[in-house]
Design an enzyme around this catalytic site. Structure first.
Site, short mmCIF file in Angstrom:
data_model
loop_
_atom_site.label_atom_id
_atom_site.label_comp_id
_atom_site.label_asym_id
_atom_site.label_seq_id
_atom_site.Cartn_x
_atom_site.Cartn_y
_atom_site.Cartn_z
CD GLU A 6 -8.50 -3.86 -1.15
OE1 GLU A 6 -8.88 -4.23 -0.09
OE2 GLU A 6 -7.31 -4.27 -1.41
CG ASP A 13 -1.32 -1.02 1.87
OD1 ASP A 13 -2.06 -2.01 0.49
OD2 ASP A 13 -2.04 -1.40 2.02
#
Length: 354
Positions: A226, A51
């Site tokens: 997401e 991420d």
């Protein structure tokens, strides 16, 4: 997201309930990161870094990624030299409360003259929510960070992860991945903000996983949209998001497009591209590429994407995911063209100005 974000809730509860499990690092199988030369660099930038997020200000890049156990901030003048950048832990979780574990997807933003970090955290039951920190210092690696509390839609207390900021038409919005009551499916939502730490509500759903390429991993795992990230170009606003479960090697990037003057709270203003725009490349050792960010080169002439991927198949959602970056171009219709994940270990030209 961390490994835990990709399991059904019962499995999350069991894993996170093991004493000390949040401090037990997962094994990293990636090779050593190669130092850059005078003109080139190689991917991955770090041996681990799910991420990844980066922002540039005042000649420096500020970088973050999921550690799972704290919030760490890196500072560097050159993204190609991230591997040698100085890092600092800016926040550690409290011993008790609702944000003690599973700390994921931090993003640092400069808003209204101050720095803010948006991140996801939960407690021993994996009840993930959104949280905000504030730092008034010009350099976010100095000074103190103040926890502003949970960021939630008024009157709602729902599972939420992966917050990012959209500014459009003079207004500010939060975009994130969340769920409906009683469902584990992850959708993309947007809501208005009155200040950097307050949602005014209500939330509006912009996207849900319906296409085949958005539901890899289902039914063993939930359907997933997401990691929304904002990109603007040529009169258009894009939300680049991650689709499918991260346990799948087919985790990929999708695209929502709206006019840069449209009301972003209107779902009809957004169009989803029917196919993924960035997918795995086994030949180049890129499995499950996703959860990205964007930056501009130091000379202001190049657009770059930074993302994570696994080097080998079936490595799933753990710390084997590493950050990589590559330059991208624009299609004739104004949409971004990320091409395909570039190969690891091959020298690539540094971003312009480095």
């Amino acid at each position: 997201m961390s490994f835990f974000s990709r399991l059904p809730r019962l499995a999350v509860w069991l894993l996170l309930s093991v004493p000390g499990c949040k401090n037990a690092p997962e094994p990293v199988v990636n090779p050593p990161v190669m130092p850059p030369t005078a003109t080139t660099f190689t991917n991955p930038l770090l041996s681990t870094g799910p991420d990844p997020w980066v922002i540039q200000k005042d000649g420096f890049y500020y970088y973050m990624h999921t550690t799972g156990i704290n919030l760490t901030l890196w500072k560097t003048a050159k993204m190609s030299e991230l591997g040698s950048a100085v890092s600092k832990v800016i926040w550690t979780p409290p011993a008790s409360g609702l944000n003690t574990r599973a700390i994921w997807a931090p993003e640092i933003h400069f808003l209204d003259g101050k720095w803010y970090v948006y991140f996801t955290a939960g407690n021993c039951c994996g009840a993930q929510r959104l949280w905000v920190l504030e730092n008034p210092n010009a350099d976010p690696t100095t000074g103190s960070w103040t926890e502003k509390g949970q960021l939630a839609v008024p009157g709602q207390d729902l599972w939420a992860i992966d917050a990012t900021i959209l500014e459009q038409n003079g207004n500010r919005y939060l975009v994130w991945s969340g769920q409906e009551p009683g469902s584990e499916q992850q959708n993309l939502y947007i809501a208005s903000m009155s200040n950097p730490w307050t949602i005014t509500g209500p939330r509006v759903r912009l996207s849900q996983p319906t296409e085949r390429w958005e539901i890899n991993g289902f039914p063993s795992y939930p359907k997933v949209n997401e990691g929304p990230e904002i990109l603007k170009h040529g009169g258009k606003t894009f939300i680049v998001f991650s689709a499918s479960h991260c346990s799948s090697d087919d985790y990929a990037l999708g695209l929502l497009t709206a006019s840069s003057t449209a009301d972003p709270m209107d779902p009809a203003a957004w169009t989803k591209t029917p196919t993924p725009i960035f997918t795995k490349n086994p030949t180049n050792h890129a499995y499950g590429p996703g959860h990205n960010a964007f930056f501009t080169s130091k000379d202001g002439r190049e657009d770059w994407i930074i993302y994570h991927a696994n080097l080998a198949p079936n490595q799933g959602c753990g710390n084997a995911r590493n950050p990589r970056m590559q330059k991208f171009e624009w299609n004739a219709d104004g949409t971004p063209n990320f091409d395909t994940p570039v190969t690891t270990g091959t020298p690539l030209p540094r971003p312009g100005g480095e």
